[in-house]
Design a protein around this motif. Structure first.
Motif, mmCIF file in Angstrom:
data_model
loop_
_atom_site.group_PDB
_atom_site.id
_atom_site.type_symbol
_atom_site.label_atom_id
_atom_site.label_comp_id
_atom_site.label_asym_id
_atom_site.label_seq_id
_atom_site.Cartn_x
_atom_site.Cartn_y
_atom_site.Cartn_z
ATOM 1 N N GLY A 104 0.810 -1.216 0.000
ATOM 2 C CA GLY A 104 0.000 0.000 0.000
ATOM 3 C C GLY A 104 0.841 1.262 0.000
ATOM 4 N N GLU A 105 1.900 1.271 0.812
ATOM 5 C CA GLU A 105 2.772 2.442 0.875
ATOM 6 C C GLU A 105 3.461 2.673 -0.470
ATOM 7 O OE1 GLU A 105 5.455 1.660 4.048
ATOM 8 O OE2 GLU A 105 3.969 2.032 5.635
ATOM 9 N N VAL A 131 -5.340 3.564 -4.829
ATOM 10 C CA VAL A 131 -4.685 2.349 -4.340
ATOM 11 C C VAL A 131 -5.724 1.366 -3.800
ATOM 12 C CG1 VAL A 131 -3.169 1.413 -2.548
ATOM 13 C CG2 VAL A 131 -2.463 3.429 -3.863
ATOM 14 N N ALA A 132 -6.662 1.878 -3.018
ATOM 15 C CA ALA A 132 -7.708 1.015 -2.459
ATOM 16 C C ALA A 132 -8.536 0.375 -3.567
ATOM 17 C CB ALA A 132 -8.605 1.819 -1.521
ATOM 18 N N VAL A 136 -5.644 -8.063 -4.348
ATOM 19 C CA VAL A 136 -4.539 -8.006 -3.379
ATOM 20 C C VAL A 136 -4.818 -6.990 -2.262
ATOM 21 C CG1 VAL A 136 -2.701 -8.858 -4.879
ATOM 22 C CG2 VAL A 136 -3.306 -6.424 -4.935
ATOM 23 N N ALA A 137 -6.097 -6.652 -2.065
ATOM 24 C CA ALA A 137 -6.438 -5.682 -1.016
ATOM 25 C C ALA A 137 -6.029 -6.182 0.361
ATOM 26 C CB ALA A 137 -7.938 -5.374 -1.048
ATOM 27 N N GLY A 138 -6.064 -7.494 0.556
ATOM 28 C CA GLY A 138 -5.692 -8.054 1.858
ATOM 29 C C GLY A 138 -4.197 -8.092 2.097
ATOM 30 N N ARG A 139 -3.409 -7.685 1.109
ATOM 31 C CA ARG A 139 -1.959 -7.747 1.242
ATOM 32 C C ARG A 139 -1.314 -6.369 1.257
ATOM 33 N NH1 ARG A 139 -0.484 -12.995 0.139
ATOM 34 N NH2 ARG A 139 1.278 -12.436 1.475
ATOM 35 N N LEU A 155 -1.372 1.225 -13.196
ATOM 36 C CA LEU A 155 -2.718 1.777 -13.362
ATOM 37 C C LEU A 155 -3.094 2.836 -12.333
ATOM 38 C CD1 LEU A 155 -4.505 -1.639 -13.976
ATOM 39 C CD2 LEU A 155 -4.267 0.183 -15.672
ATOM 40 N N VAL A 156 -2.373 2.884 -11.228
ATOM 41 C CA VAL A 156 -2.824 3.644 -10.065
ATOM 42 C C VAL A 156 -2.905 5.148 -10.317
ATOM 43 C CG1 VAL A 156 -0.532 3.953 -9.023
ATOM 44 C CG2 VAL A 156 -2.567 3.763 -7.545
#
Length: 303
Positions: free
Chosen positions: A93-94, A114-115, A123-126, A148-149
């Protein structure tokens, strides 16, 4: 109004006596999925790195909407390298937030993006895990999220399907179709030619630094010599030997695939097949993209 099209115009690149690109020329149009295929070392990655400005080129030009690519335009490109380009000890996430901010997004917009993308790519849980602790497939998903972010206007992806399981391939394919539907030109390289054939609007085949075939898959499949697929259960080996201008491409049980030289009458072949006994199937067989690839890359290059 100038079309938002990515033009690669006569790019050349050499490393001493080694020629990496020979006047590489093609374009990727707005809303198009363009498959970039070739053998290892053919020049695909070199071309992509020149588009990104990571490598310089000796001659030629890259344009977007008719304008030579500037650093500002390159900031709007989403790039996914073949080799992992993420910081292995940084949390997912960072890292994605950092990359989005580098492309000019506000802190809030970056976090929201990002969310959304980590959720979409599974991969939201990672997000609180270090990249090095992820499987190779999940690292590939994060790498796509990094491309893509920042809401890119152009996507350049080098082997994006490498290491993905079938479910992840389906997710990736859907995402790329959606980005193309938004009007974004998408270029990606892949050795999975069946996937390229199914997914892409147009395909370019590269050999020894040159673009040697480009166009819609169906159009490319319609070029070249005629091929026939014949199912004749009673035919024995060598039944085509007396036919002039006919070459056996494949033989699998009762089925034979033949390639006909220009001017050969397929009815002559049919009569020869019927002379062996019953013929259960007889018809033209268009080459697959894999067949085209084999034919093209095996041909000699003339500088």
């Amino acid at each position: 109004m100038t079309e938002e099209r990515l033009d690669i115009d006569r790019l050349s690149k050499s490393y001493g006596d080694v020629v990496a690109l020979r006047e590489m020329t093609f374009d990727v149009r707005a809303g198009e999925l363009f498959g970039f295929v070739g053998s290892n070392g053919a020049g695909k990655t070199t071309t992509m790195r020149i588009i990104l400005g990571v490598l310089s080129h000796d001659a030629g030009e890259v344009r977007w909407g008719g304008t030579r690519l500037t650093q500002e335009i390159r900031r709007t490109i989403g790039y996914m390298p073949e080799e992992r380009g993420l910081y292995p000890r940084m949390k997912v996430g960072e890292q994605l937030t950092y990359l989005a901010r580098l492309h000019g997004m506000s802190p809030g917009a970056a976090r929201a993006s990002v969310a959304a993308w980590t959720e979409r790519l599974g991969v939201a849980g990672r997000v609180d895990d270090e990249v090095q602790k992820l499987s190779l497939g999940n690292q590939q998903r994060v790498q796509l999220a990094a491309a893509l972010v920042h809401d890119p206007r152009i996507l350049v992806l080098d082997e994006p399907f490498s290491g993905l399981d079938p479910v992840a391939v389906d997710v990736m394919s859907t995402v790329l179709r959606e980005k193309a539907a938004e009007g974004i030109p998408v270029i990606f390289s892949s050795h999975q030619l069946d996937l390229v054939e199914r997914l892409c609007d147009r395909v370019g085949i590269v050999r020894s630094g040159q673009m040697v075939a480009v166009g819609p898959v169906d159009e490319l499949r319609s070029t070249g010599p005629t091929r026939l697929a014949i199912e004749a259960p009673a035919a024995t080996a060598g039944w085509t030997d007396a036919l002039t201008g006919v070459r056996v491409i494949a033989q699998d049980g009762a089925q034979t695939v033949l390639e006909l030289a220009e001017g050969v009458d397929d009815q002559t072949v049919l009569r020869a097949a019927l002379a062996t006994g019953p013929v259960h199937a007889f018809g033209e067989r268009k080459p697959s993209l894999t067949d085209l690839f084999r034919d093209v890359v095996s041909q000699e290059v003339h500088p």
